[in-house]
Design a protein around this motif. Structure first.
Motif, PDB file in Angstrom:
ATOM      1  N   ALA A 106       8.895  15.495  -1.127  1.00 32.12           N
ATOM      2  CA  ALA A 106       8.498  16.433  -0.074  1.00 32.12           C
ATOM      3  C   ALA A 106       6.988  16.631  -0.004  1.00 32.12           C
ATOM      4  CB  ALA A 106       9.186  17.780  -0.297  1.00 32.12           C
ATOM      5  N   ASP A 107       6.300  16.352  -1.086  1.00 35.51           N
ATOM      6  CA  ASP A 107       4.852  16.582  -1.142  1.00 35.51           C
ATOM      7  C   ASP A 107       4.032  15.343  -0.811  1.00 35.51           C
ATOM      8  OD1 ASP A 107       5.321  19.219  -2.010  1.00 35.51           O
ATOM      9  OD2 ASP A 107       5.551  18.519  -4.084  1.00 35.51           O
ATOM     10  N   VAL A 108       4.677  14.209  -0.572  1.00 33.65           N
ATOM     11  CA  VAL A 108       3.959  12.958  -0.359  1.00 33.65           C
ATOM     12  C   VAL A 108       3.526  12.822   1.093  1.00 33.65           C
ATOM     13  CG1 VAL A 108       4.142  10.436  -0.388  1.00 33.65           C
ATOM     14  CG2 VAL A 108       5.132  11.784  -2.256  1.00 33.65           C
ATOM     15  N   SER A 109       2.226  12.692   1.296  1.00 37.00           N
ATOM     16  CA  SER A 109       1.681  12.438   2.627  1.00 37.00           C
ATOM     17  C   SER A 109       1.485  10.931   2.803  1.00 37.00           C
ATOM     18  CB  SER A 109       0.341  13.147   2.795  1.00 37.00           C
ATOM     19  OG  SER A 109      -0.624  12.583   1.906  1.00 37.00           O
ATOM     20  N   VAL A 110       1.205  10.519   4.013  1.00 36.66           N
ATOM     21  CA  VAL A 110       0.939   9.100   4.274  1.00 36.66           C
ATOM     22  C   VAL A 110      -0.290   8.648   3.486  1.00 36.66           C
ATOM     23  CG1 VAL A 110       0.247   7.427   6.034  1.00 36.66           C
ATOM     24  CG2 VAL A 110       2.036   9.101   6.529  1.00 36.66           C
ATOM     25  N   ASP A 111      -1.317   9.487   3.461  1.00 37.29           N
ATOM     26  CA  ASP A 111      -2.533   9.128   2.727  1.00 37.29           C
ATOM     27  C   ASP A 111      -2.260   8.988   1.239  1.00 37.29           C
ATOM     28  OD1 ASP A 111      -4.041   9.063   5.019  1.00 37.29           O
ATOM     29  OD2 ASP A 111      -4.888  11.076   4.755  1.00 37.29           O
ATOM     30  N   TYR A 112      -1.465   9.895   0.676  1.00 38.31           N
ATOM     31  CA  TYR A 112      -1.158   9.814  -0.758  1.00 38.31           C
ATOM     32  C   TYR A 112      -0.330   8.561  -1.050  1.00 38.31           C
ATOM     33  CZ  TYR A 112       0.507  10.995  -5.427  1.00 38.31           C
ATOM     34  OH  TYR A 112       0.791  10.957  -6.779  1.00 38.31           O
ATOM     35  N   TRP A 113       0.638   8.274  -0.188  1.00 39.09           N
ATOM     36  CA  TRP A 113       1.458   7.071  -0.360  1.00 39.09           C
ATOM     37  C   TRP A 113       0.587   5.812  -0.364  1.00 39.09           C
ATOM     38  CZ3 TRP A 113       6.552   5.907  -1.289  1.00 39.09           C
ATOM     39  CH2 TRP A 113       6.941   4.581  -1.041  1.00 39.09           C
ATOM     40  N   ASP A 114      -0.279   5.705   0.621  1.00 42.02           N
ATOM     41  CA  ASP A 114      -1.147   4.532   0.712  1.00 42.02           C
ATOM     42  C   ASP A 114      -2.069   4.433  -0.504  1.00 42.02           C
ATOM     43  OD1 ASP A 114       0.008   3.898   3.117  1.00 42.02           O
ATOM     44  OD2 ASP A 114      -1.655   4.650   4.352  1.00 42.02           O
ATOM     45  N   ASP A 115      -2.531   5.572  -0.986  1.00 42.81           N
ATOM     46  CA  ASP A 115      -3.399   5.573  -2.165  1.00 42.81           C
ATOM     47  C   ASP A 115      -2.642   5.103  -3.398  1.00 42.81           C
ATOM     48  OD1 ASP A 115      -6.065   6.454  -3.390  1.00 42.81           O
ATOM     49  OD2 ASP A 115      -4.619   7.534  -4.622  1.00 42.81           O
ATOM     50  N   ARG A 116      -1.396   5.515  -3.542  1.00 43.92           N
ATOM     51  CA  ARG A 116      -0.598   5.078  -4.711  1.00 43.92           C
ATOM     52  C   ARG A 116      -0.356   3.564  -4.673  1.00 43.92           C
ATOM     53  NH1 ARG A 116      -1.894   7.963  -8.417  1.00 43.92           N
ATOM     54  NH2 ARG A 116      -3.616   8.063  -6.938  1.00 43.92           N
ATOM     55  N   MET A 117      -0.139   3.031  -3.480  1.00 40.93           N
ATOM     56  CA  MET A 117       0.033   1.586  -3.376  1.00 40.93           C
ATOM     57  C   MET A 117      -1.269   0.867  -3.725  1.00 40.93           C
ATOM     58  SD  MET A 117       3.208   1.377  -2.669  1.00 40.93           S
ATOM     59  CE  MET A 117       3.656   3.062  -3.185  1.00 40.93           C
ATOM     60  N   ALA A 118      -2.388   1.430  -3.303  1.00 39.87           N
ATOM     61  CA  ALA A 118      -3.687   0.827  -3.593  1.00 39.87           C
ATOM     62  C   ALA A 118      -4.013   0.890  -5.079  1.00 39.87           C
ATOM     63  CB  ALA A 118      -4.777   1.531  -2.780  1.00 39.87           C
ATOM     64  N   VAL A 119      -3.660   2.002  -5.714  1.00 41.28           N
ATOM     65  CA  VAL A 119      -3.965   2.199  -7.134  1.00 41.28           C
ATOM     66  C   VAL A 119      -3.063   1.361  -8.031  1.00 41.28           C
ATOM     67  CG1 VAL A 119      -3.827   3.914  -8.999  1.00 41.28           C
ATOM     68  CG2 VAL A 119      -4.970   4.497  -6.850  1.00 41.28           C
ATOM     69  N   ASN A 120      -1.816   1.142  -7.612  1.00 41.13           N
ATOM     70  CA  ASN A 120      -0.841   0.546  -8.518  1.00 41.13           C
ATOM     71  C   ASN A 120      -0.462  -0.905  -8.238  1.00 41.13           C
ATOM     72  OD1 ASN A 120      -0.408   2.856 -10.198  1.00 41.13           O
ATOM     73  ND2 ASN A 120       0.765   3.787  -8.540  1.00 41.13           N
ATOM     74  N   VAL A 121      -0.475  -1.338  -6.994  1.00 37.35           N
ATOM     75  CA  VAL A 121       0.050  -2.679  -6.724  1.00 37.35           C
ATOM     76  C   VAL A 121      -0.884  -3.562  -5.904  1.00 37.35           C
ATOM     77  CG1 VAL A 121       1.385  -1.920  -4.701  1.00 37.35           C
ATOM     78  CG2 VAL A 121       2.058  -3.985  -5.924  1.00 37.35           C
ATOM     79  N   ARG A 122      -1.593  -3.009  -4.925  1.00 38.08           N
ATOM     80  CA  ARG A 122      -2.384  -3.855  -4.039  1.00 38.08           C
ATOM     81  C   ARG A 122      -3.423  -4.674  -4.793  1.00 38.08           C
ATOM     82  NH1 ARG A 122      -5.803  -1.032   0.643  1.00 38.08           N
ATOM     83  NH2 ARG A 122      -7.192  -0.609  -1.123  1.00 38.08           N
ATOM     84  N   HIS A 123      -4.130  -4.046  -5.727  1.00 37.51           N
ATOM     85  CA  HIS A 123      -5.180  -4.765  -6.463  1.00 37.51           C
ATOM     86  C   HIS A 123      -4.620  -5.876  -7.332  1.00 37.51           C
ATOM     87  CE1 HIS A 123      -4.289  -2.831 -10.360  1.00 37.51           C
ATOM     88  NE2 HIS A 123      -4.066  -1.735  -9.656  1.00 37.51           N
ATOM     89  N   GLN A 124      -3.357  -5.738  -7.781  1.00 40.01           N
ATOM     90  CA  GLN A 124      -2.765  -6.800  -8.599  1.00 40.01           C
ATOM     91  C   GLN A 124      -2.640  -8.087  -7.777  1.00 40.01           C
ATOM     92  OE1 GLN A 124       0.399  -6.212 -11.302  1.00 40.01           O
ATOM     93  NE2 GLN A 124      -0.004  -4.049 -11.668  1.00 40.01           N
ATOM     94  N   PHE A 125      -2.213  -7.952  -6.541  1.00 34.45           N
ATOM     95  CA  PHE A 125      -2.096  -9.126  -5.684  1.00 34.45           C
ATOM     96  C   PHE A 125      -3.455  -9.776  -5.447  1.00 34.45           C
ATOM     97  CE2 PHE A 125      -2.337 -11.160  -1.545  1.00 34.45           C
ATOM     98  CZ  PHE A 125      -1.263 -12.031  -1.587  1.00 34.45           C
ATOM     99  N   PHE A 126      -4.437  -8.976  -5.103  1.00 36.33           N
ATOM    100  CA  PHE A 126      -5.739  -9.547  -4.750  1.00 36.33           C
ATOM    101  C   PHE A 126      -6.505 -10.050  -5.977  1.00 36.33           C
ATOM    102  CE2 PHE A 126      -4.775  -7.250  -0.841  1.00 36.33           C
ATOM    103  CZ  PHE A 126      -5.043  -8.261   0.080  1.00 36.33           C
ATOM    104  N   ALA A 127      -6.233  -9.491  -7.139  1.00 36.32           N
ATOM    105  CA  ALA A 127      -6.820 -10.052  -8.359  1.00 36.32           C
ATOM    106  C   ALA A 127      -6.232 -11.426  -8.634  1.00 36.32           C
ATOM    107  CB  ALA A 127      -6.575  -9.119  -9.543  1.00 36.32           C
TER     108      ALA A 127
END
Length: 254
Positions: A106-127
């Motif tokens: 209930a507390d997750v905003s779109v910005d927070y969701w996108d930030d969690r993906m950036a912090v946890n998974v997106r950089h793994q792909f691009f690395a």
């Protein structure tokens, strides 16, 4: 690490160029220490500069620290280039960095969701994308992505984190298949509840101790060094035919 003298030394890791994300504390710090001890040429990135520079000083200046917020993919790519210039083409990538802050749906905003993906998974792909050409040119390499047993347990107090970690397993399978003809191995490390300073400070209370006693098969606490030692194996030539797999180190939690 006083008992390391009784543990494996991987001769194939001596002189290898290793790139570690989130290497300034916790599991990442242990990865840096263990690869340096194996004689590898280590570069690591982290957003936290003070503990990272302290680690470099403690290790006699051996690892290269590159300040980097992994949400900035261009900065990550530049860090890979800097590491290559200092240590040679990347042989081993440890995609360790992540953040498991607790939250409710209930507390997750779109910005927070996108930030969690950036912090946890997106950089793994691009690395992985950034190191691939170097590994291909050398005839192979090892990429170790970091997942979590939260995916298998289905923890209900961090749904965005669980989602991001589940994506890492899918990414590992896809990259292992694509990179395999180039002899680049891609595996997924799956730690259990690891006793980092952060975990103990924030969440290891009486209830947590009880949960560990009930869930783990083994009575001992999982330490960052336990994760690092498995990573050494996956990086070394000893695991040359291991790819597209999950390696769980959780004392039998799941």
């Amino acid at each position: 690490m006083s008992d390391d003298q009784n543990l494996a030394v991987y001769k194939s890791l001596a002189g290898k160029s290793v790139f570690i994300t989130g290497g300034g504390s916790g599991i990442g710090e242990s990865l840096v220490r263990h690869f340096v001890a194996q004689g590898s040429k280590v570069a690591f990135v982290d957003v936290a500069e003070v503990p990272s520079r302290a680690l470099v000083a403690e290790l006699g200046g051996k690892p290269l620290f590159i300040p980097c917020d992994l949400r900035n993919i261009e900065a990550l790519k530049a860090a890979v280039v800097e590491a290559v210039a200092a240590n040679g083409p990347i042989d081993v990538l440890c995609n360790n960095a992540g953040n498991d802050d607790r939250h409710q749906t209930a507390d997750v905003s779109v910005d927070y969701w996108d930030d969690r993906m950036a912090v946890n998974v997106r950089h793994q792909f691009f690395a992985a994308q950034a190191v691939r050409p170097y590994m291909k040119a050398q005839g192979g390499g090892s990429i170790i992505n970091f997942g979590s047993i939260t995916v298998m347990v289905g923890d209900g107090d961090c749904p965005a984190y669980v989602t991001s970690k589940a994506a890492i397993w899918g990414m590992t399978r896809a990259l292992a298949r694509e990179f395999g003809p180039e002899r680049i191995r891609v595996n997924c490390m799956v730690p259990g509840w690891v006793m980092t300073e952060r975990q103990m400070r924030l969440w290891l209370n009486e209830a947590g101790e009880k949960q560990i006693a009930e869930r783990q098969c083994l009575p001992d606490r999982v330490q960052p060094s336990d994760i690092a030692r498995m990573a050494l194996f996956l990086a070394a030539d000893d695991s040359r035919m291991c790819t597209s797999q999950q390696f769980v180190v959780d004392a039998g939690w799941i």
